[in-house]
Design a protein around this motif. Sequence first.
Motif, PDB file in Angstrom:
ATOM      1  N   UNK A  66       0.836  -1.198   0.000  1.00  0.00           N
ATOM      2  CA  UNK A  66       0.000   0.000   0.000  1.00  0.00           C
ATOM      3  C   UNK A  66       0.873   1.251   0.000  1.00  0.00           C
ATOM      4  N   UNK A  67       0.498   2.213  -0.841  1.00  0.00           N
ATOM      5  CA  UNK A  67       1.202   3.492  -0.904  1.00  0.00           C
ATOM      6  C   UNK A  67       0.290   4.591  -0.373  1.00  0.00           C
ATOM      7  N   UNK A  68       0.724   5.224   0.714  1.00  0.00           N
ATOM      8  CA  UNK A  68      -0.009   6.361   1.273  1.00  0.00           C
ATOM      9  C   UNK A  68       0.717   7.632   0.837  1.00  0.00           C
ATOM     10  N   UNK A  69      -0.023   8.580   0.292  1.00  0.00           N
ATOM     11  CA  UNK A  69       0.571   9.850  -0.140  1.00  0.00           C
ATOM     12  C   UNK A  69      -0.118  11.002   0.579  1.00  0.00           C
ATOM     13  N   UNK A  93       2.307   2.143  13.054  1.00  0.00           N
ATOM     14  CA  UNK A  93       1.324   1.071  12.919  1.00  0.00           C
ATOM     15  C   UNK A  93       1.111   0.574  11.489  1.00  0.00           C
ATOM     16  N   UNK A  94       1.546   1.344  10.508  1.00  0.00           N
ATOM     17  CA  UNK A  94       1.313   0.935   9.130  1.00  0.00           C
ATOM     18  C   UNK A  94       2.601   0.736   8.340  1.00  0.00           C
ATOM     19  N   UNK A  95       3.586   1.613   8.562  1.00  0.00           N
ATOM     20  CA  UNK A  95       4.847   1.499   7.835  1.00  0.00           C
ATOM     21  C   UNK A  95       5.757   0.440   8.455  1.00  0.00           C
ATOM     22  N   UNK A  96       5.943   0.517   9.767  1.00  0.00           N
ATOM     23  CA  UNK A  96       6.843  -0.432  10.438  1.00  0.00           C
ATOM     24  C   UNK A  96       6.304  -1.864  10.426  1.00  0.00           C
ATOM     25  N   UNK A  97       5.008  -2.012  10.241  1.00  0.00           N
ATOM     26  CA  UNK A  97       4.408  -3.351  10.147  1.00  0.00           C
ATOM     27  C   UNK A  97       4.494  -3.916   8.731  1.00  0.00           C
ATOM     28  N   UNK A  98       5.004  -3.114   7.797  1.00  0.00           N
ATOM     29  CA  UNK A  98       5.177  -3.586   6.425  1.00  0.00           C
ATOM     30  C   UNK A  98       3.949  -3.496   5.547  1.00  0.00           C
ATOM     31  N   UNK A  99       2.874  -2.908   6.062  1.00  0.00           N
ATOM     32  CA  UNK A  99       1.651  -2.828   5.273  1.00  0.00           C
ATOM     33  C   UNK A  99       1.695  -1.700   4.245  1.00  0.00           C
ATOM     34  N   UNK A 100       2.420  -0.624   4.588  1.00  0.00           N
ATOM     35  CA  UNK A 100       2.395   0.554   3.720  1.00  0.00           C
ATOM     36  C   UNK A 100       3.727   1.284   3.707  1.00  0.00           C
ATOM     37  N   UNK A 101       3.884   2.096   2.693  1.00  0.00           N
ATOM     38  CA  UNK A 101       4.979   3.070   2.628  1.00  0.00           C
ATOM     39  C   UNK A 101       4.329   4.442   2.511  1.00  0.00           C
ATOM     40  N   UNK A 102       5.012   5.457   3.024  1.00  0.00           N
ATOM     41  CA  UNK A 102       4.427   6.797   3.119  1.00  0.00           C
ATOM     42  C   UNK A 102       5.219   7.796   2.282  1.00  0.00           C
ATOM     43  N   UNK A 103       4.514   8.504   1.412  1.00  0.00           N
ATOM     44  CA  UNK A 103       5.118   9.509   0.545  1.00  0.00           C
ATOM     45  C   UNK A 103       4.613  10.905   0.915  1.00  0.00           C
ATOM     46  N   UNK A 226      -8.802   1.414   6.010  1.00  0.00           N
ATOM     47  CA  UNK A 226      -8.676   1.532   4.558  1.00  0.00           C
ATOM     48  C   UNK A 226      -7.387   0.889   4.061  1.00  0.00           C
ATOM     49  N   UNK A 227      -6.300   1.115   4.785  1.00  0.00           N
ATOM     50  CA  UNK A 227      -5.003   0.538   4.407  1.00  0.00           C
ATOM     51  C   UNK A 227      -5.049  -0.981   4.502  1.00  0.00           C
ATOM     52  N   UNK A 228      -5.632  -1.500   5.570  1.00  0.00           N
ATOM     53  CA  UNK A 228      -5.710  -2.955   5.741  1.00  0.00           C
ATOM     54  C   UNK A 228      -6.540  -3.594   4.640  1.00  0.00           C
ATOM     55  N   UNK A 229      -7.599  -2.920   4.236  1.00  0.00           N
ATOM     56  CA  UNK A 229      -8.434  -3.431   3.129  1.00  0.00           C
ATOM     57  C   UNK A 229      -7.641  -3.448   1.829  1.00  0.00           C
ATOM     58  N   UNK A 230      -6.904  -2.361   1.569  1.00  0.00           N
ATOM     59  CA  UNK A 230      -6.092  -2.297   0.357  1.00  0.00           C
ATOM     60  C   UNK A 230      -4.979  -3.349   0.372  1.00  0.00           C
TER      61      UNK A 230
END
Length: 234
Positions: A66-69, A93-103, A226-230
């Motif tokens: 998942x990419x969060x911008x 909770x989202x980046x360090x868990x490997x689910x997302x990266x943040x831009x 939303x991130x978990x769903x994606x």
Amino acid sequence: MTMAKPNIKVKKTRSNQSSKIMFWVLALIFVCFLALIFVVKNSGSTEASAINYTDQPFIGDESAPVSIVEFGDYKCPYCKDFNKSFKPLIEKELVETGQAKFYFMNYSFINVDSTRAAKYAETVYHELGNNAYWKFHNLLYDKQPDDPSYEQIDFYTDSLLKETLKEIATDEEAAKVTDAVQKGSYDDEWDKDMSQVKEAGIESTPTILVNGKKFEGQDFNDLKEMVEKEAKEN
């Protein structure tokens, strides 16, 4: 005379029936119209924008699903609040868990120094790397005054940005960045962000996209959901 009464009554009854039928027809048309508006609005809100992530600063594992911008302006007080309160939760909770990266991408619109700060940040990223960029990024928000009236003045001056740069870089590195800024070496990177703002229909800051879809929730739990769903769908 007495025979006419039933006809009058029948005529009235038919008129009432016609009115009732017309009422329900109009009501049905109105309900269908509202449903159509809802469907169009709903489909638009879930439509993903095509975001170009190439050469953009980010935090996290590049292979995260998942990419969060965040589209932000360094003069935006809401962006400062987001950077202070929301971004740490995203990282933990989202980046360090490997689910997302943040831009972070620039939507510089408040004042002339919004653009100046953004171009300095872009240059730091391309000249000194990702880690230096995020240090500079955070410092810009830390230095943002709490008084909202500052938006009307040229706050992020060259001198302030150069002093901020010296907090995260050596004199040699700072000179390198300053020289590149003066030459406009990475102005096209800022232009690229602003083009993506237009293409994605971004109208305010901060605006958050999750895999290109605009986040419309109210709090971090909504974003996490939303991130978990994606993540499950990718």
